[in-house]
Design a protein around this motif. Structure first.
Motif, PDB file in Angstrom:
ATOM      1  N   ARG A   1      61.003 -16.706  62.632  1.00  0.00           N
ATOM      2  CA  ARG A   1      60.649 -15.614  61.850  1.00  0.00           C
ATOM      3  C   ARG A   1      61.538 -14.516  61.638  1.00  0.00           C
ATOM      4  O   ARG A   1      62.066 -13.862  60.586  1.00  0.00           O
ATOM      5  CB  ARG A   1      59.439 -15.012  62.392  1.00  0.00           C
ATOM      6  CG  ARG A   1      58.565 -13.872  61.561  1.00  0.00           C
ATOM      7  CD  ARG A   1      57.568 -13.427  61.877  1.00  0.00           C
ATOM      8  NE  ARG A   1      57.739 -12.456  62.938  1.00  0.00           N
ATOM      9  CZ  ARG A   1      57.024 -11.429  63.757  1.00  0.00           C
ATOM     10  NH1 ARG A   1      55.859 -11.515  63.258  1.00  0.00           N
ATOM     11  NH2 ARG A   1      57.333 -10.774  64.499  1.00  0.00           N
ATOM     12  N   GLY A   2      62.486 -14.339  62.596  1.00  0.00           N
ATOM     13  CA  GLY A   2      63.621 -13.285  62.726  1.00  0.00           C
ATOM     14  C   GLY A   2      64.856 -13.915  61.776  1.00  0.00           C
ATOM     15  O   GLY A   2      65.244 -12.983  60.979  1.00  0.00           O
ATOM     16  N   ALA A   3      64.945 -15.069  61.937  1.00  0.00           N
ATOM     17  CA  ALA A   3      66.206 -15.619  61.031  1.00  0.00           C
ATOM     18  C   ALA A   3      65.540 -15.549  59.550  1.00  0.00           C
ATOM     19  O   ALA A   3      66.281 -15.111  58.711  1.00  0.00           O
ATOM     20  CB  ALA A   3      66.304 -17.154  61.459  1.00  0.00           C
ATOM     21  N   SER A   4      64.285 -15.958  59.168  1.00  0.00           N
ATOM     22  CA  SER A   4      63.897 -15.634  57.767  1.00  0.00           C
ATOM     23  C   SER A   4      64.008 -14.218  57.356  1.00  0.00           C
ATOM     24  O   SER A   4      64.391 -14.200  56.113  1.00  0.00           O
ATOM     25  CB  SER A   4      62.446 -16.074  57.866  1.00  0.00           C
ATOM     26  OG  SER A   4      62.381 -17.596  57.947  1.00  0.00           O
ATOM     27  N   ILE A   5      63.444 -13.515  58.097  1.00  0.00           N
ATOM     28  CA  ILE A   5      63.626 -12.033  57.634  1.00  0.00           C
ATOM     29  C   ILE A   5      65.322 -11.572  57.495  1.00  0.00           C
ATOM     30  O   ILE A   5      65.358 -10.964  56.479  1.00  0.00           O
ATOM     31  CB  ILE A   5      63.105 -10.953  58.784  1.00  0.00           C
ATOM     32  CG1 ILE A   5      61.350 -11.342  58.817  1.00  0.00           C
ATOM     33  CG2 ILE A   5      63.029  -9.745  58.488  1.00  0.00           C
ATOM     34  CD1 ILE A   5      60.822 -10.777  59.693  1.00  0.00           C
ATOM     35  N   ALA A   6      66.041 -12.176  58.289  1.00  0.00           N
ATOM     36  CA  ALA A   6      67.334 -11.387  58.340  1.00  0.00           C
ATOM     37  C   ALA A   6      67.970 -12.199  57.041  1.00  0.00           C
ATOM     38  O   ALA A   6      68.647 -11.215  56.069  1.00  0.00           O
ATOM     39  CB  ALA A   6      68.142 -12.056  59.523  1.00  0.00           C
ATOM     40  N   PHE A   7      67.783 -13.519  56.839  1.00  0.00           N
ATOM     41  CA  PHE A   7      68.477 -13.893  55.521  1.00  0.00           C
ATOM     42  C   PHE A   7      67.744 -13.567  54.375  1.00  0.00           C
ATOM     43  O   PHE A   7      68.585 -13.445  53.311  1.00  0.00           O
ATOM     44  CB  PHE A   7      68.466 -15.436  55.711  1.00  0.00           C
ATOM     45  CG  PHE A   7      69.504 -15.968  56.884  1.00  0.00           C
ATOM     46  CD1 PHE A   7      70.708 -16.047  56.583  1.00  0.00           C
ATOM     47  CD2 PHE A   7      68.991 -16.539  57.965  1.00  0.00           C
ATOM     48  CE1 PHE A   7      71.594 -16.448  57.500  1.00  0.00           C
ATOM     49  CE2 PHE A   7      69.909 -17.111  58.807  1.00  0.00           C
ATOM     50  CZ  PHE A   7      71.185 -17.004  58.747  1.00  0.00           C
ATOM     51  N   LEU A   8      66.574 -13.275  54.168  1.00  0.00           N
ATOM     52  CA  LEU A   8      65.821 -12.949  52.876  1.00  0.00           C
ATOM     53  C   LEU A   8      66.475 -11.375  52.702  1.00  0.00           C
ATOM     54  O   LEU A   8      66.611 -11.282  51.554  1.00  0.00           O
ATOM     55  CB  LEU A   8      64.245 -12.740  53.323  1.00  0.00           C
ATOM     56  CG  LEU A   8      63.592 -14.226  53.116  1.00  0.00           C
ATOM     57  CD1 LEU A   8      62.051 -13.760  53.634  1.00  0.00           C
ATOM     58  CD2 LEU A   8      63.850 -14.587  51.717  1.00  0.00           C
ATOM     59  N   THR A   9      66.637 -10.622  53.623  1.00  0.00           N
ATOM     60  CA  THR A   9      67.194  -9.138  53.382  1.00  0.00           C
ATOM     61  C   THR A   9      68.526  -9.418  53.039  1.00  0.00           C
ATOM     62  O   THR A   9      68.904  -8.603  52.174  1.00  0.00           O
ATOM     63  CB  THR A   9      66.929  -8.491  54.713  1.00  0.00           C
ATOM     64  OG1 THR A   9      65.742  -8.450  55.383  1.00  0.00           O
ATOM     65  CG2 THR A   9      67.463  -6.988  54.599  1.00  0.00           C
ATOM     66  N   ALA A  10      69.402 -10.230  53.569  1.00  0.00           N
ATOM     67  CA  ALA A  10      70.700 -10.184  53.134  1.00  0.00           C
ATOM     68  C   ALA A  10      70.734 -10.858  51.788  1.00  0.00           C
ATOM     69  O   ALA A  10      71.729 -10.282  50.769  1.00  0.00           O
ATOM     70  CB  ALA A  10      71.457 -11.459  53.967  1.00  0.00           C
ATOM     71  N   MET A  11      69.741 -11.683  51.185  1.00  0.00           N
ATOM     72  CA  MET A  11      69.969 -12.088  49.801  1.00  0.00           C
ATOM     73  C   MET A  11      69.350 -10.836  49.011  1.00  0.00           C
ATOM     74  O   MET A  11      69.998 -10.893  47.797  1.00  0.00           O
ATOM     75  CB  MET A  11      68.802 -13.215  49.575  1.00  0.00           C
ATOM     76  CG  MET A  11      69.360 -14.652  50.370  1.00  0.00           C
ATOM     77  SD  MET A  11      70.938 -15.163  49.874  1.00  0.00           S
ATOM     78  CE  MET A  11      70.633 -15.134  48.006  1.00  0.00           C
TER      79      MET A  11
END
Length: 351
Positions: free
Chosen positions: A112-122
């Motif tokens: 979940r943390g990885a999804s949030i981090a990469f979605l925010t980066a995009m």
């Protein structure tokens, strides 16, 4: 007297009882079937999306490394759902096996943390491309490097490892132990991470959306397609946050409040609400492909061309962003390059 005194002393030093068993079996059986449904839909969806990124887009060549990491995180989340559903079916909120319980929590929170981090980066990448066009975009450089993605995963580990130290879902979670307990700082740190990894990115997304929309309103001439796609991207990410992550965050706040107030009967209800919203948060593995469509205009077409029959492709041949009718190939010829010819499909936006 001695027995009574000892009993009183034990009452004062023993932590409040924790109920890892489900208080309402019917509710948790329904939640377990919802997770089974998420697994049944999410596994084939994420496998097919993974195939597109590996063999159609060749993500290492098309600047879609961040998106590929989101697919990996979603896939790892999906494979954890059957075990979670199994526990709910048997009337427990977590596994009685300490290793299984901690591994499940670690996997769920890491992905979940990885999804949030990469979605925010995009979303930040689109923000810089639209609002600060022409200036240096450090995220554009980052998303071209696999090493940066690996670094993001490694940085997430220190934030996730506390879930391995003490269980989070029910036993010994924050508010269960006395303040003098030396492990209380671990629980406090974990709660801070739980809230900040959702709330801070959410406010960043709101800011990016407002700035991009204002930029779109000020643009009076020229092609607005790229700006509209950027708006759709950040709005789709906000939708994922609003549906999947914010409800469980608010429910967690309510759970901590009633737990610290020692309202046991209210807590029994709030726990069920919290677990229900956590199950809802797993649906992000089904919503993330919507984000892929806005990041790459050719994703939808490549996916339909690969996995959908020609009849369905013809019915879905309306351009995703402009609403104009486009002609699509119905001969079954595979598109082997992410760069799609203008006659058939829109060009892939590599920004």
């Amino acid at each position: 007297m001695d027995v009574s005194g000892n009993s009183t002393l034990m009452t004062n030093v023993t932590p409040a009882p924790d109920h890892c068993n489900t208080t309402n079996p019917v509710t948790y059986k329904i939640l377990s079937w919802l997770m089974i449904g998420e697994f049944a839909l999410g596994l084939p969806l994420n496998l097919t999306v993974l195939y597109i990124f590996l063999f159609r887009f060749k993500f290492w060549k098309t600047n879609s490394i961040f998106l590929f990491n989101i697919v990996v995180a979603d896939f790892l989340l999906v494979v954890c759902l059957p075990a979670k559903a199994y526990h709910f079916q048997h009337g427990v909120r977590r596994s009685s096996n300490r290793f299984v319980c901690q591994t499940m929590l670690f996997m769920l929170f890491l992905n979940r943390g990885a999804s949030i981090a990469f979605l925010t980066a995009m979303s930040l990448d689109r923000y810089f491309n639209v609002v600060h066009l022409g200036r240096g975009n450090f995220i554009r450089v980052m998303k071209k490097s696999p090493q940066i993605s690996i670094l993001i995963w490694l940085l997430l580990l220190p934030l996730t490892i506390p879930t391995m130290l003490k269980t989070f879902e029910c036993c010994n979670s924050h508010g269960r132990m006395f303040e003098t307990d030396p492990q209380d700082i671990t629980d406090t740190f974990r709660e801070v991470v739980f809230f900040t990894q959702i709330l801070i990115p959410f406010f960043i997304l709101i800011y990016c959306t407002v700035r991009i929309v204002n930029r779109l309103k000020k643009k009076t001439v020229g092609d607005k397609t790229k700006l509209k796609r950027a708006v759709c991207l950040v709005i789709s990410v906000i939708l994922v946050f609003s549906v999947c992550f914010l409800p469980c965050t608010l429910a967690r706040m309510a759970l901590l409040f009633v737990r610290l107030k020692e309202w046991q009967e209210v807590e029994n209800v709030v726990v069920q609400v919290y677990d229900g919203f956590m199950v809802l948060s797993y649906i992000d593995c089904l919503l993330d492909p919507l984000v892929y469509c806005f990041c790459y205009s050719g994703f939808k077409d490549a996916y339909l061309d690969t996995f959908c029959p020609a009849v369905i492709r013809r019915k879905l041949s309306i351009d995703f962003f402009t609403g104009t009718l486009t002609t699509t190939a119905t001969s079954g010829t595979r598109i082997t390059s992410p760069v799609i010819t203008p006659v058939t499909l829109p060009m892939i936006d590599k920004n």
